[in-house]
Design a protein around this motif. Structure first.
Motif, PDB file in Angstrom:
ATOM      1  N   ASN B  74     -30.952 -12.942 -53.923  1.00  0.00           N
ATOM      2  CA  ASN B  74     -32.216 -12.659 -53.256  1.00  0.00           C
ATOM      3  C   ASN B  74     -33.165 -13.828 -53.483  1.00  0.00           C
ATOM      4  O   ASN B  74     -33.616 -14.065 -54.596  1.00  0.00           O
ATOM      5  N   PHE B  75     -33.453 -14.567 -52.399  1.00  0.00           N
ATOM      6  CA  PHE B  75     -34.402 -15.666 -52.494  1.00  0.00           C
ATOM      7  C   PHE B  75     -35.773 -15.261 -51.974  1.00  0.00           C
ATOM      8  O   PHE B  75     -36.561 -16.105 -51.578  1.00  0.00           O
ATOM      9  N   SER B  76     -36.035 -13.961 -51.939  1.00  0.00           N
ATOM     10  CA  SER B  76     -37.364 -13.543 -51.474  1.00  0.00           C
ATOM     11  C   SER B  76     -38.120 -12.796 -52.571  1.00  0.00           C
ATOM     12  O   SER B  76     -38.870 -11.874 -52.287  1.00  0.00           O
ATOM     13  N   VAL B  77     -37.904 -13.217 -53.820  1.00  0.00           N
ATOM     14  CA  VAL B  77     -38.615 -12.586 -54.932  1.00  0.00           C
ATOM     15  C   VAL B  77     -40.123 -12.667 -54.702  1.00  0.00           C
ATOM     16  O   VAL B  77     -40.846 -11.677 -54.849  1.00  0.00           O
ATOM     17  N   ALA B  78     -40.585 -13.859 -54.295  1.00  0.00           N
ATOM     18  CA  ALA B  78     -42.026 -14.048 -54.111  1.00  0.00           C
ATOM     19  C   ALA B  78     -42.554 -13.108 -53.040  1.00  0.00           C
ATOM     20  O   ALA B  78     -43.692 -12.640 -53.129  1.00  0.00           O
ATOM     21  N   ALA B  79     -41.734 -12.808 -52.034  1.00  0.00           N
ATOM     22  CA  ALA B  79     -42.193 -11.923 -50.963  1.00  0.00           C
ATOM     23  C   ALA B  79     -42.434 -10.516 -51.505  1.00  0.00           C
ATOM     24  O   ALA B  79     -43.466  -9.905 -51.219  1.00  0.00           O
ATOM     25  N   PHE B  80     -41.511  -9.995 -52.293  1.00  0.00           N
ATOM     26  CA  PHE B  80     -41.699  -8.632 -52.798  1.00  0.00           C
ATOM     27  C   PHE B  80     -42.821  -8.584 -53.829  1.00  0.00           C
ATOM     28  O   PHE B  80     -43.596  -7.628 -53.873  1.00  0.00           O
ATOM     29  N   PHE B  81     -42.907  -9.632 -54.624  1.00  0.00           N
ATOM     30  CA  PHE B  81     -44.035  -9.761 -55.552  1.00  0.00           C
ATOM     31  C   PHE B  81     -45.345  -9.732 -54.769  1.00  0.00           C
ATOM     32  O   PHE B  81     -46.273  -8.974 -55.090  1.00  0.00           O
ATOM     33  N   GLY B  82     -45.396 -10.536 -53.701  1.00  0.00           N
ATOM     34  CA  GLY B  82     -46.614 -10.615 -52.900  1.00  0.00           C
ATOM     35  C   GLY B  82     -46.913  -9.301 -52.195  1.00  0.00           C
ATOM     36  O   GLY B  82     -48.073  -8.911 -52.076  1.00  0.00           O
ATOM     37  N   LEU B  83     -45.869  -8.608 -51.748  1.00  0.00           N
ATOM     38  CA  LEU B  83     -46.088  -7.322 -51.091  1.00  0.00           C
ATOM     39  C   LEU B  83     -46.734  -6.336 -52.056  1.00  0.00           C
ATOM     40  O   LEU B  83     -47.669  -5.615 -51.687  1.00  0.00           O
ATOM     41  N   GLY B  84     -46.238  -6.321 -53.294  1.00  0.00           N
ATOM     42  CA  GLY B  84     -46.851  -5.444 -54.288  1.00  0.00           C
ATOM     43  C   GLY B  84     -48.306  -5.813 -54.509  1.00  0.00           C
ATOM     44  O   GLY B  84     -49.196  -4.956 -54.512  1.00  0.00           O
ATOM     45  N   ALA B  85     -48.556  -7.124 -54.661  1.00  0.00           N
ATOM     46  CA  ALA B  85     -49.916  -7.583 -54.935  1.00  0.00           C
ATOM     47  C   ALA B  85     -50.837  -7.279 -53.762  1.00  0.00           C
ATOM     48  O   ALA B  85     -51.938  -6.748 -53.938  1.00  0.00           O
ATOM     49  N   TYR B  86     -50.391  -7.586 -52.540  1.00  0.00           N
ATOM     50  CA  TYR B  86     -51.234  -7.335 -51.374  1.00  0.00           C
ATOM     51  C   TYR B  86     -51.358  -5.841 -51.101  1.00  0.00           C
ATOM     52  O   TYR B  86     -52.401  -5.372 -50.642  1.00  0.00           O
ATOM     53  N   GLY B  87     -50.286  -5.097 -51.380  1.00  0.00           N
ATOM     54  CA  GLY B  87     -50.334  -3.655 -51.151  1.00  0.00           C
ATOM     55  C   GLY B  87     -51.475  -3.023 -51.908  1.00  0.00           C
ATOM     56  O   GLY B  87     -52.282  -2.276 -51.343  1.00  0.00           O
ATOM     57  N   THR B  88     -51.579  -3.363 -53.192  1.00  0.00           N
ATOM     58  CA  THR B  88     -52.646  -2.765 -53.983  1.00  0.00           C
ATOM     59  C   THR B  88     -53.987  -3.420 -53.666  1.00  0.00           C
ATOM     60  O   THR B  88     -55.016  -2.758 -53.605  1.00  0.00           O
ATOM     61  N   ALA B  89     -53.972  -4.737 -53.412  1.00  0.00           N
ATOM     62  CA  ALA B  89     -55.233  -5.436 -53.169  1.00  0.00           C
ATOM     63  C   ALA B  89     -55.898  -4.927 -51.896  1.00  0.00           C
ATOM     64  O   ALA B  89     -57.117  -4.729 -51.858  1.00  0.00           O
ATOM     65  N   LEU B  90     -55.114  -4.695 -50.860  1.00  0.00           N
ATOM     66  CA  LEU B  90     -55.696  -4.264 -49.586  1.00  0.00           C
ATOM     67  C   LEU B  90     -56.358  -2.899 -49.709  1.00  0.00           C
ATOM     68  O   LEU B  90     -57.291  -2.582 -48.985  1.00  0.00           O
ATOM     69  N   LEU B  91     -55.864  -2.076 -50.642  1.00  0.00           N
ATOM     70  CA  LEU B  91     -56.439  -0.736 -50.770  1.00  0.00           C
ATOM     71  C   LEU B  91     -57.610  -0.685 -51.734  1.00  0.00           C
ATOM     72  O   LEU B  91     -58.446   0.202 -51.649  1.00  0.00           O
ATOM     73  N   THR B  92     -57.656  -1.631 -52.695  1.00  0.00           N
ATOM     74  CA  THR B  92     -58.666  -1.495 -53.736  1.00  0.00           C
ATOM     75  C   THR B  92     -59.780  -2.537 -53.648  1.00  0.00           C
ATOM     76  O   THR B  92     -60.860  -2.305 -54.162  1.00  0.00           O
ATOM     77  N   ALA B  93     -59.522  -3.684 -53.011  1.00  0.00           N
ATOM     78  CA  ALA B  93     -60.498  -4.771 -53.080  1.00  0.00           C
ATOM     79  C   ALA B  93     -61.721  -4.487 -52.223  1.00  0.00           C
ATOM     80  O   ALA B  93     -61.643  -3.806 -51.207  1.00  0.00           O
ATOM     81  N   ASP B  94     -62.859  -5.031 -52.636  1.00  0.00           N
ATOM     82  CA  ASP B  94     -64.090  -4.887 -51.855  1.00  0.00           C
ATOM     83  C   ASP B  94     -63.964  -5.586 -50.513  1.00  0.00           C
ATOM     84  O   ASP B  94     -64.468  -5.117 -49.502  1.00  0.00           O
ATOM     85  N   SER B  95     -63.286  -6.762 -50.538  1.00  0.00           N
ATOM     86  CA  SER B  95     -63.251  -7.588 -49.332  1.00  0.00           C
ATOM     87  C   SER B  95     -62.076  -7.231 -48.439  1.00  0.00           C
ATOM     88  O   SER B  95     -61.750  -7.969 -47.531  1.00  0.00           O
ATOM     89  N   SER B  96     -61.431  -6.104 -48.710  1.00  0.00           N
ATOM     90  CA  SER B  96     -60.257  -5.751 -47.921  1.00  0.00           C
ATOM     91  C   SER B  96     -60.642  -5.473 -46.478  1.00  0.00           C
ATOM     92  O   SER B  96     -61.567  -4.710 -46.208  1.00  0.00           O
ATOM     93  N   PRO B  97     -59.928  -6.087 -45.518  1.00  0.00           N
ATOM     94  CA  PRO B  97     -60.242  -5.825 -44.119  1.00  0.00           C
ATOM     95  C   PRO B  97     -59.733  -4.470 -43.643  1.00  0.00           C
ATOM     96  O   PRO B  97     -60.063  -4.049 -42.544  1.00  0.00           O
ATOM     97  N   ILE B  98     -58.925  -3.783 -44.428  1.00  0.00           N
ATOM     98  CA  ILE B  98     -58.378  -2.504 -43.973  1.00  0.00           C
ATOM     99  C   ILE B  98     -59.153  -1.324 -44.562  1.00  0.00           C
ATOM    100  O   ILE B  98     -59.920  -0.671 -43.888  1.00  0.00           O
ATOM    101  N   ALA B  99     -58.923  -1.103 -45.861  1.00  0.00           N
ATOM    102  CA  ALA B  99     -59.533   0.085 -46.440  1.00  0.00           C
ATOM    103  C   ALA B  99     -60.441  -0.302 -47.599  1.00  0.00           C
ATOM    104  O   ALA B  99     -61.613  -0.531 -47.435  1.00  0.00           O
ATOM    105  N   GLY B 100     -59.884  -0.477 -48.755  1.00  0.00           N
ATOM    106  CA  GLY B 100     -60.679  -0.905 -49.888  1.00  0.00           C
ATOM    107  C   GLY B 100     -61.350   0.252 -50.588  1.00  0.00           C
ATOM    108  O   GLY B 100     -61.658   1.289 -49.992  1.00  0.00           O
ATOM    109  N   GLY B 101     -61.564   0.074 -51.883  1.00  0.00           N
ATOM    110  CA  GLY B 101     -62.299   1.063 -52.639  1.00  0.00           C
ATOM    111  C   GLY B 101     -61.474   2.217 -53.182  1.00  0.00           C
ATOM    112  O   GLY B 101     -62.011   3.084 -53.855  1.00  0.00           O
ATOM    113  N   PHE B 102     -60.164   2.226 -52.919  1.00  0.00           N
ATOM    114  CA  PHE B 102     -59.347   3.294 -53.478  1.00  0.00           C
ATOM    115  C   PHE B 102     -59.119   3.063 -54.969  1.00  0.00           C
ATOM    116  O   PHE B 102     -59.303   1.964 -55.483  1.00  0.00           O
ATOM    117  N   ASN B 103     -58.677   4.105 -55.642  1.00  0.00           N
ATOM    118  CA  ASN B 103     -58.298   3.983 -57.042  1.00  0.00           C
ATOM    119  C   ASN B 103     -57.052   3.097 -57.147  1.00  0.00           C
ATOM    120  O   ASN B 103     -56.146   3.208 -56.323  1.00  0.00           O
TER     121      ASN B 103
END
Lengths: 304, 428
Positions: B74-103
């Protein structure tokens, strides 16, 4: 931009991909592994040519809008890429007691070493050959095609190199031995072919063509340490589309993939919102589709 | 328990490699501790590095399930790492263009689920293919995901990345305000340079605790999994897939399960990273991050989770060590030829001076470009490990099934660095 212009662009880009994919396919069929350092071999060729061109300059007269010095630089680029590949083969791959997977992983290390050395020597920024950009050829403009003489030179030179390879493979002793080794290395060896020597030739030819591809890519776009790695995926897609291990399949696959990548803007022209940013992604999707439907590629993968 | 009751005997039973590794880890920790007490590194920075080690250990665990156990490249380790990071960031970050502010707990679940779904979708076409095709396809996948994150600004903020990600414990009772509630401590170890432990330090303590929990949980799960019949099938697939098929195993299903499990662990590392760094950007998807993890796994020993832990330390030593050395070493070396040499002929002198200036300029280039030097170190390390120790420094111990076990022609059993089987020991 007209459809014809996209096609013309595709053909130019395809010529570069063809040069790169032949080497990748040769290494796959004779050395038996997917060489992830192939893209960076292209970069090596491009930088060798850059240095040479800086040293020798234009050398006066011009062919197809390119100074003679550029062709000298092209030859040096090819030679340096070939030498670097042979040295790498001798130092790294040959002593390695590993299967194709081990070689594959090692080739990633080799790619990083090439790229880091180039970055140490030349910096990480984009550069150019510094050859003056030409006006598009006048008589093609009414058809909506903006192509410069440089582009014609790229296609013609690539054509000459590919034709030479074809003659070499089909009509020379070395070519027959190479095809035999690709088909069945053990059988080739018991028939008296010195497969070790054939492997060296394979590296010389494959890496040399990659070096030429790198030089043209640098002329077509820009030169940067990442240029080869960035295009590697497209080259893999081409090789897989053509049937991995088949040289003629690789040429055909490279031609098609090059066209597809350069014609991506057509999609947004007809209203499908997929921008040029995703050209490589489309190549990748085609690659996966081919792997699913015809793992042997469109050329069947039996010839070599 | 032998290491507690009989430490001396335990040490004697270790292989040379194990002693070397133990020495390396102890030396690295000692260096960090030294920097800590003398104030060379800020206390929060030391703990940040420890957190990063934990993150790489998690990533290596994930790759170990795929490559080490099952033989999936598997040469896409960084992709799954990034998916995890972006998955949580998009839901919790203030600057998230989607949702933001979740626990952040919601982010954790979504990040892992996202990685699992993508892994499944990618696995369907690629896991039926030969190993080297998977390598190419997964590298392509990683680039596609990187292109998506860079270009789909509506959803991901594009190259600007996401800022304002909360810490993982935000919104939890008690732990939320733990760093503020803890008293500022002043510890004087070396007279004259007191260490001040304040809010950032306690925040970092929380983070390290979190990654420790993640690592420990993954380790226990993987150890259980490794010893189970399921794990044995995986290793059989790695050794000889046809054999596994012949034994009636649905190898595709097993490979898929291993691929998804490994990807979820990688995403777990990504979730931790997002809440550690509080900023994610498309740069986190760079392929080099994938190959850091590959080094950790093949250097540590494919299939060995102890090895993966060691690999995590080595990666941080390379990543931060090059930065540290760069800051420590002088920017340029200056050589002057001693006057006594002037008796030598002029030609030789000129050659010497030329050689010295070459050394000087090479030195300046290498020290001035950490990123390139690091890349060089990574590349050389891959080549050297594959050449001289392909089984890794800490290969799995007392393994019943290894690559080539069913194949007479290639003897690839790990014959170095493996202890004699001994009763009562652990096989990890």
């Amino acid at each position: 931009m007209s459809v014809l212009e996209y096609v013309a662009n595709g053909v130019i880009y395809s010529s570069i991909i063809v040069l790169a994919s032949i080497g990748l396919s040769l290494v796959y069929s004779i050395a038996g592994f997917a060489n992830f350092a192939h893209g960076d071999t292209m970069t090596v060729g491009a930088y060798a040519a850059l240095v040479t061109f800086g040293l020798v300059g234009g050398l006066g007269s011009e062919i197809l809008g390119l100074p003679l010095g550029f062709f000298a630089a092209l030859v040096v680029g090819i030679a340096v890429a070939a030498v670097v590949a042979v040295v790498t083969h001798r130092l790294v791959y040959e002593p390695l007691d590993a299967g194709s997977i081990g070689l594959l992983i090692t080739s990633i290390g080799v790619a990083f070493v090439y790229r880091s050395l180039i970055r140490l020597g030349f910096g990480a920024d984009f550069t150019e050959f510094g050859i003056q950009v030409l006006r598009p050829i006048d008589w093609l403009l009414p058809y909506g095609v903006r192509v410069t003489l440089h582009d014609v030179a790229i296609v013609l030179t690539a054509g000459v190199l590919v034709a030479a390879l074809h003659v070499l493979l089909q009509s020379t002793d070395l070519g027959r031995k190479m095809r035999a080794t690709a088909d069945n290395p053990d059988l080739a060896r018991v028939s008296g072919i010195r497969t070790r020597r054939i492997k060296l030739w394979m590296w010389v030819i494959g890496a040399g063509l990659a070096g030429a591809g790198g030089v043209f890519l640098g002329l077509y776009n820009q030169i940067s340490p990442r240029m080869g790695f960035d295009i590697l995926l497209v080259v893999f897609a081409a090789v897989i589309l053509g049937g991995i291990g088949s040289v003629y399949g690789a040429m055909l696959g490279a031609f098609l993939i090059g066209l597809v990548v350069r014609m991506t803007p057509l999609l947004s022209d007809v209203g499908i919102p997929i921008g040029i940013d995703y050209a490589k992604a489309i190549a990748f999707v085609i690659m996966v589709a081919v792997l699913l439907v015809r793992p042997n590629g469109i050329a069947g993968g039996t010839e070599s | 328990m032998s290491r507690l009751t009989d430490p001396r005997g335990h040490w004697d039973r270790l292989t040379r490699a194990e002693r070397g590794v133990a020495g390396f880890v102890v030396a690295l920790l000692a260096l960090l501790f030294y920097g800590f007490v003398t104030g060379g590194f800020g206390p929060a920075y030391v703990l940040y590095l420890v957190g990063l080690v934990g993150m790489y250990v998690l990533l290596s665990f994930g790759l170990n399930v795929q490559w080490g156990y099952t033989g999936l490249i598997n040469f896409s380790v960084a992709a799954f790492f990034g998916l995890g990071a972006y998955g949580t960031a998009l839901l919790t970050a203030d600057s998230s263009p989607i949702a933001g502010g979740f626990n952040p707990l919601v982010g954790l679940v979504v990040g892992l689920a996202l990685a699992a779904v993508v892994a499944y979708v990618v696995g369907v076409p690629t896991l039926r293919l030969r190993a080297d095709y998977l390598a190419i396809a997964s590298l392509g996948l990683a680039e596609v995901i990187r292109a998506l994150v860079l270009n789909e600004r509506r959803w991901t903020n594009g190259s600007a990345g996401l800022r304002g990600i909360p810490g993982f414990f935000e919104g939890w009772p008690l732990l939320d305000r733990f760093p503020e509630l803890m008293p500022g401590l002043r510890v004087v170890v070396v007279p004259g340079s007191p260490i001040v432990l304040q809010e950032p330090f306690w925040q970092a303590v929380l983070n390290v605790t979190l990654v420790f929990v993640f690592v420990a949980a993954s380790y226990l799960v993987l150890r259980r999994v490794h010893r189970s019949p399921w794990g044995r099938v995986l290793r059989t697939i790695r050794a000889d897939e046809d054999l596994a098929e012949a034994l009636g195993k649905d190898t595709y299903a097993f490979k898929m399960q291993a691929f998804v499990l490994g990807s979820v662990i990688m995403a777990l590392a990504g979730v931790f990273y997002a809440h550690l760094n509080l900023f994610v950007s498309p740069g986190d998807f760079e392929p080099i991050n994938t190959f850091y993890v590959w080094i950790a796994v093949i250097l540590g020993g494919s299939g060995s989770n102890r090895g993966a832990m060691f690999g995590g330390f080595v990666i941080i030593a390379i990543r931060e060590g090059t930065r540290f050395l760069g800051a420590l070493l002088p920017d340029a070396l200056r050589f002057t030829l001693p006057g006594a040499l002037s008796v030598l002929p002029d030609g030789l002198l000129a050659a010497l001076a030329g050689a010295l200036s070459l050394v000087e300029s090479t030195y300046a280039t290498v020290v001035g470009n950490f990123a390139s030097t690091r890349l060089l170190a990574v590349g050389l390390l891959i080549i050297l490990v594959m050449r001289y120790r392909p089984e890794g420094v800490l290969p799995p111990q007392r393994e019943l099934i290894w690559t080539g076990v069913a194949d007479d022609t290639t003897r690839a059993d790990p014959d170095s660095g493996v202890r004699e089987a001994r009763g009562g020991g652990s096989d990890e």
